[in-house]
Design a protein around this motif. Structure first.
Motif, PDB file in Angstrom:
ATOM      1  N   ASN A 149       0.803  -1.233   0.000  1.00 22.50           N
ATOM      2  CA  ASN A 149       0.000   0.000   0.000  1.00 22.50           C
ATOM      3  C   ASN A 149       0.837   1.284   0.000  1.00 22.50           C
ATOM      4  OD1 ASN A 149       0.707  -0.431   2.703  1.00 22.50           O
ATOM      5  ND2 ASN A 149      -1.096   0.629   3.444  1.00 22.50           N
ATOM      6  N   MET A 154       7.089   2.524   3.137  1.00 30.47           N
ATOM      7  CA  MET A 154       7.289   1.425   4.098  1.00 30.47           C
ATOM      8  C   MET A 154       8.693   0.831   3.961  1.00 30.47           C
ATOM      9  SD  MET A 154       4.546   1.555   5.827  1.00 30.47           S
ATOM     10  CE  MET A 154       4.743   3.304   5.517  1.00 30.47           C
ATOM     11  N   ARG A 157      11.176   3.667   5.497  1.00 36.02           N
ATOM     12  CA  ARG A 157      11.000   3.770   6.947  1.00 36.02           C
ATOM     13  C   ARG A 157      11.803   2.685   7.666  1.00 36.02           C
ATOM     14  NH1 ARG A 157       4.855   4.124   9.093  1.00 36.02           N
ATOM     15  NH2 ARG A 157       5.029   1.872   9.288  1.00 36.02           N
ATOM     16  N   LYS A 172      12.455  -7.365   1.152  1.00 34.80           N
ATOM     17  CA  LYS A 172      11.505  -8.188   0.412  1.00 34.80           C
ATOM     18  C   LYS A 172      10.180  -7.410   0.337  1.00 34.80           C
ATOM     19  CE  LYS A 172       7.956 -11.207   0.326  1.00 34.80           C
ATOM     20  NZ  LYS A 172       7.256 -10.498  -0.720  1.00 34.80           N
ATOM     21  N   PRO A 173       9.886  -6.826  -0.822  1.00 38.47           N
ATOM     22  CA  PRO A 173       8.639  -6.059  -0.951  1.00 38.47           C
ATOM     23  C   PRO A 173       7.458  -6.980  -1.259  1.00 38.47           C
ATOM     24  CG  PRO A 173       9.830  -5.977  -3.004  1.00 38.47           C
ATOM     25  CD  PRO A 173      10.662  -6.823  -2.066  1.00 38.47           C
ATOM     26  N   ALA A 174       6.264  -6.411  -1.304  1.00 34.75           N
ATOM     27  CA  ALA A 174       5.072  -7.186  -1.686  1.00 34.75           C
ATOM     28  C   ALA A 174       5.185  -7.579  -3.156  1.00 34.75           C
ATOM     29  CB  ALA A 174       3.821  -6.349  -1.464  1.00 34.75           C
ATOM     30  N   SER A 175       4.647  -8.740  -3.497  1.00 32.97           N
ATOM     31  CA  SER A 175       4.751  -9.237  -4.871  1.00 32.97           C
ATOM     32  C   SER A 175       4.011  -8.336  -5.870  1.00 32.97           C
ATOM     33  CB  SER A 175       4.181 -10.653  -4.960  1.00 32.97           C
ATOM     34  OG  SER A 175       4.943 -11.507  -4.152  1.00 32.97           O
ATOM     35  N   GLY A 207       6.188 -17.719   1.536  1.00 30.87           N
ATOM     36  CA  GLY A 207       6.126 -18.297   2.887  1.00 30.87           C
ATOM     37  C   GLY A 207       7.317 -19.203   3.189  1.00 30.87           C
ATOM     38  N   PHE A 224       8.818  -6.052  10.007  1.00 30.41           N
ATOM     39  CA  PHE A 224       7.705  -6.407   9.113  1.00 30.41           C
ATOM     40  C   PHE A 224       6.633  -5.336   9.145  1.00 30.41           C
ATOM     41  CE2 PHE A 224       3.418  -8.321   8.764  1.00 30.41           C
ATOM     42  CZ  PHE A 224       3.488  -8.807   7.465  1.00 30.41           C
ATOM     43  N   SER A 227      -0.177  -7.204   7.211  1.00 24.42           N
ATOM     44  CA  SER A 227      -1.411  -7.536   7.930  1.00 24.42           C
ATOM     45  C   SER A 227      -1.109  -8.205   9.270  1.00 24.42           C
ATOM     46  CB  SER A 227      -2.252  -8.474   7.066  1.00 24.42           C
ATOM     47  OG  SER A 227      -1.539  -9.668   6.840  1.00 24.42           O
ATOM     48  N   VAL A 230      -0.575 -12.085   8.845  1.00 25.39           N
ATOM     49  CA  VAL A 230       0.774 -12.546   8.471  1.00 25.39           C
ATOM     50  C   VAL A 230       1.765 -12.221   9.599  1.00 25.39           C
ATOM     51  CG1 VAL A 230       2.669 -12.276   6.821  1.00 25.39           C
ATOM     52  CG2 VAL A 230       0.314 -12.421   5.990  1.00 25.39           C
ATOM     53  N   LEU A 406      -4.010   0.990  16.253  1.00 29.53           N
ATOM     54  CA  LEU A 406      -2.935   1.730  15.592  1.00 29.53           C
ATOM     55  C   LEU A 406      -3.103   3.233  15.778  1.00 29.53           C
ATOM     56  CD1 LEU A 406      -0.386   1.389  13.886  1.00 29.53           C
ATOM     57  CD2 LEU A 406      -1.811   1.559  11.835  1.00 29.53           C
ATOM     58  N   PHE A 444       5.940   6.112  15.108  1.00 27.31           N
ATOM     59  CA  PHE A 444       4.768   5.519  14.459  1.00 27.31           C
ATOM     60  C   PHE A 444       4.641   4.073  14.921  1.00 27.31           C
ATOM     61  CE2 PHE A 444       2.329   3.356  11.335  1.00 27.31           C
ATOM     62  CZ  PHE A 444       1.566   4.283  10.650  1.00 27.31           C
TER      63      PHE A 444
HETATM   64  P1  NAP Z   1       0.275  -8.824   3.813  1.00 24.52           P
HETATM   65  O1  NAP Z   1      -0.575  -9.694   3.003  1.00 24.52           O
HETATM   66  O2  NAP Z   1       0.436  -9.123   5.249  1.00 24.52           O
HETATM   67  O3  NAP Z   1       1.692  -8.785   3.086  1.00 24.52           O
HETATM   68  C1  NAP Z   1       2.737  -7.997   3.574  1.00 24.52           C
HETATM   69  C2  NAP Z   1       4.060  -8.599   3.169  1.00 24.52           C
HETATM   70  O4  NAP Z   1       4.192  -9.862   3.795  1.00 24.52           O
HETATM   71  C3  NAP Z   1       4.199  -8.822   1.673  1.00 24.52           C
HETATM   72  O5  NAP Z   1       5.520  -8.546   1.299  1.00 24.52           O
HETATM   73  C4  NAP Z   1       3.890 -10.305   1.538  1.00 24.52           C
HETATM   74  O6  NAP Z   1       4.530 -10.914   0.445  1.00 24.52           O
HETATM   75  C5  NAP Z   1       4.511 -10.839   2.812  1.00 24.52           C
HETATM   76  N1  NAP Z   1       3.969 -12.128   3.217  1.00 24.52           N
HETATM   77  C6  NAP Z   1       2.740 -12.629   3.019  1.00 24.52           C
HETATM   78  N2  NAP Z   1       2.638 -13.879   3.540  1.00 24.52           N
HETATM   79  C7  NAP Z   1       3.848 -14.158   4.078  1.00 24.52           C
HETATM   80  C8  NAP Z   1       4.381 -15.285   4.773  1.00 24.52           C
HETATM   81  N3  NAP Z   1       3.661 -16.369   5.022  1.00 24.52           N
HETATM   82  N4  NAP Z   1       5.662 -15.233   5.181  1.00 24.52           N
HETATM   83  C9  NAP Z   1       6.402 -14.146   4.934  1.00 24.52           C
HETATM   84  N5  NAP Z   1       5.968 -13.039   4.277  1.00 24.52           N
HETATM   85  C10 NAP Z   1       4.692 -13.051   3.873  1.00 24.52           C
HETATM   86  O7  NAP Z   1      -0.203  -7.311   3.749  1.00 24.52           O
HETATM   87  P2  NAP Z   1      -0.566  -6.424   2.476  1.00 24.52           P
HETATM   88  O8  NAP Z   1      -1.883  -6.894   1.959  1.00 24.52           O
HETATM   89  O9  NAP Z   1       0.589  -6.338   1.551  1.00 24.52           O
HETATM   90  O10 NAP Z   1      -0.699  -4.982   3.142  1.00 24.52           O
HETATM   91  C11 NAP Z   1      -1.833  -4.546   3.772  1.00 24.52           C
HETATM   92  C12 NAP Z   1      -1.733  -4.694   5.278  1.00 24.52           C
HETATM   93  O11 NAP Z   1      -0.581  -4.009   5.754  1.00 24.52           O
HETATM   94  C13 NAP Z   1      -2.894  -4.058   5.991  1.00 24.52           C
HETATM   95  O12 NAP Z   1      -3.337  -4.900   7.014  1.00 24.52           O
HETATM   96  C14 NAP Z   1      -2.315  -2.781   6.564  1.00 24.52           C
HETATM   97  O13 NAP Z   1      -2.983  -2.273   7.689  1.00 24.52           O
HETATM   98  C15 NAP Z   1      -0.942  -3.201   6.869  1.00 24.52           C
HETATM   99  N6  NAP Z   1      -0.062  -2.042   6.972  1.00 24.52           N
HETATM  100  C16 NAP Z   1       0.372  -1.658   8.203  1.00 24.52           C
HETATM  101  C17 NAP Z   1       1.174  -0.531   8.322  1.00 24.52           C
HETATM  102  C18 NAP Z   1       1.662  -0.069   9.663  1.00 24.52           C
HETATM  103  O14 NAP Z   1       2.590   0.737   9.680  1.00 24.52           O
HETATM  104  N7  NAP Z   1       1.103  -0.524  10.770  1.00 24.52           N
HETATM  105  C19 NAP Z   1       1.533   0.193   7.188  1.00 24.52           C
HETATM  106  C20 NAP Z   1       1.076  -0.230   5.949  1.00 24.52           C
HETATM  107  C21 NAP Z   1       0.282  -1.359   5.859  1.00 24.52           C
HETATM  108  P3  NAP Z   1       3.721 -11.369  -0.869  1.00 24.52           P
HETATM  109  O15 NAP Z   1       3.228 -10.128  -1.488  1.00 24.52           O
HETATM  110  O16 NAP Z   1       4.764 -12.060  -1.646  1.00 24.52           O
HETATM  111  O17 NAP Z   1       2.616 -12.265  -0.401  1.00 24.52           O
END
Ligand code: NAP
Length: 474
Positions: A149, A154, A157, A172-175, A207, A224, A227, A230, A406, A444
């Motif tokens: 997002n 991110m 930071r 390792k960024p999001a795919s 994973g 990290f 979500s 995760v 948060l 933060f």
């Molecule tokens: P996500 O599904 O949790 O994915 C985040 C990262 O984790 C991605 O790089 C993802 O890689 C990786 N990941 C997923 N499954 C994994 C596993 N089993 N082992 C290791 N890594 C794994 O979150 P998202 O959908 O990208 O982002 C949205 C979420 O982030 C929301 O819940 C939001 O609130 C949260 N967020 C929090 C903050 C904060 O500062 N608190 C800031 C921004 C976003 P892949 O893409 O390869 O699956």
């Protein structure tokens, strides 16, 4: 625009075990094929970071600071291009993407300033016969995992404080959004980061490969953002080697409007708190908790402002609400709204998935009661449920009725009431009469299931430092 697509390991751009398509969610078209990392590349990244740690951790803080400063300057100079990359792969509108780059770059500047100011101290033991020296040392190889997002902010930071502290790292960024990460790595290389200090991978099997990295004794720290779901998995994975972890997880932010609030200000703040990034922010206002006596006025004005937004592909002239990152994410938003309506929610605006290509969803406002299921979920899109309350206690109880903690937003013209509420609300951050408070100079982070640790501010660098106590007999 020339896009890099390779992995970056030990100071070299390399291919991996395959490729992954990156899609523009506004059009559904593939914009690039990026390299993916297999076990060999993941291991090479750990080995490179481990080797580089020996020298980088000893590099003078001033030298580390200068590199970060240079990276800040490059990011600002190249902000238009970077913002275009974000818009293309993430879907957010160009103005939001430009805002993100300014915010992201600021982490490099802030931590370039922090690199030379990590304080230790020198104390006399209470018995008077010993001295206590307290100093800080970089933790070691850090794994940085980021979400889609805010693909630039991110990453910076985490990278900013890690570099400032003297850690080496694997990003390792999001795919869905690797291109922004690659562009930032390219900037760091040009800013003079030595080889092996920053490595970028995109595992072909997220994973399994991340689990392997977390079980490698050369890796000492996990940072990290993503979500809560995760995050919970990764905390368990990190436990086996007792890794330091920093967790920035999901949110479900309440936006509390008291009866004495200036409603026009509250609506303006709500538009920012809800709609920055098209609602796909962990800080996004997710539950509008409004005093009954002003709820009609607030909802009418808010729905009008939401309805006036121009929905269009992120790079279109005047676009104000772009696409979600993928059709899958868009459908999640649509399902939550449908479920909410079935449970009695009344649509004030939007709520219908548009036909045609692109992961678009319209700005939506729904009046709900306190039991509506949408209040229990992070929506991550342009959807605003409004629920009403009578007494302050009831409003605060509604705000706290979530596993997340948060950020919260409070609108009131009575500062005492606002501060009392801020202290009673269970969240790591509270915005009073403001729609956004994220600031690289501020800590933060969340409480409850929104996370562990703090990024930014004076705290951020400590996520990458160990405290060491040296006792001296005199
Ligand atoms: P996500 O599904 O949790 O994915 C985040 C990262 O984790 C991605 O790089 C993802 O890689 C990786 N990941 C997923 N499954 C994994 C596993 N089993 N082992 C290791 N890594 C794994 O979150 P998202 O959908 O990208 O982002 C949205 C979420 O982030 C929301 O819940 C939001 O609130 C949260 N967020 C929090 C903050 C904060 O500062 N608190 C800031 C921004 C976003 P892949 O893409 O390869 O699956």
């Amino acid at each position: 625009m020339q896009l890099k697509t390779d992995l970056y390991i030990d100071g070299a751009w390399v291919k991996g075990d395959g490729t992954l398509p990156v899609t523009d969610p506004a059009t559904g078209s593939v914009i690039a094929e990026v390299a993916t990392a297999g076990e060999k590349e993941c291991d090479a990244a750990i080995a490179a970071a481990d080797r580089a740690f020996k020298t980088w951790s000893k590099t003078a803080p001033r030298v580390r600071a200068e590199i970060l400063r240079k990276a800040f300057e490059l990011m600002i100079a190249e902000s238009d291009n970077l913002a275009k990359i974000i818009s293309m792969e993430n879907g957010k509108v160009f103005t939001d993407a430009k805002g993100e780059i300014a915010y992201a770059a600021e982490f490099f500047r802030w931590f370039s300033e922090e690199a030379v100011r990590t304080p230790g101290d020198f104390r006399t033991a209470p018995a008077g016969d010993k001295r206590i020296l307290v100093t800080h040392q970089p933790i070691g190889v850090s794994l940085l995992i980021t979400p889609w997002n805010f693909p630039a902010a991110m990453a910076t930071r985490k990278i900013g404080p890690a570099l400032a502290a003297g850690c080496t790292m694997i990003l390792k960024p999001a795919s869905e959004t690797p291109l922004t990460a690659i562009a930032i790595i390219d900037i760091l290389e040009r800013a003079g980061v030595p080889k092996g200090v920053v490595n970028y991978i995109l595992p072909s099997k997220t994973g399994a490969m991340i689990s392997k990295i977390l079980h490698d004794p050369r890796v000492r720290n996990l940072s990290f953002t993503g979500s809560t779901e995760v995050g919970r998995v990764l905390i368990k994975e990190a436990a086996d080697n007792v890794l330091r972890t920093s967790m920035e997880l999901g949110g479900n932010a309440p936006f509390v409007v008291f009866d004495d609030a200036n409603i026009d200000d509250a609506v303006a703040g709500a538009m920012i708190a809800k709609m920055r990034n098209g609602g796909a922010a962990c800080t996004a206002a997710n539950r509008f908790i409004v005093a009954k006596s002003v709820a009609q006025e607030f909802t009418t004005k808010f729905a009008k402002a939401m309805g006036a937004l121009k929905v269009a592909p992120g790079l279109d002239e005047g676009a104000q609400l772009g696409a979600s990152v993928s059709i899958k994410e868009r459908n999640k938003i649509a399902d939550l709204v449908d479920e909410s309506v079935k449970a009695g929610g009344k649509l004030e605006l939007g709520g219908k998935t548009p036909d045609g290509v692109g992961a678009f969803y319209p700005a939506t406002v729904i009046s709900v009661d306190a039991k509506n299921p949408i209040l229990n979920n992070e929506v991550f899109g342009p959807v605003a449920p409004v629920v009403t309350f009578d007494t302050d206690e009831e409003g605060i109880a509604l705000a706290n009725a979530t596993e997340y903690g948060l950020i919260s937003y409070i609108y009131s013209s009575d500062l005492k009431r606002a501060i009392r509420t801020a202290e009673a609300i269970e969240s790591g951050m509270v915005a009073i009469n403001r729609g956004v408070i994220s600031d690289p100079a501020a800590p933060f982070g969340g409480v409850k299931q929104s996370g562990l640790g703090r990024e930014g501010g004076f705290d951020g660098i400590h996520e990458f430092l160990e405290t060491k106590y040296i006792g001296v007999e005199i």
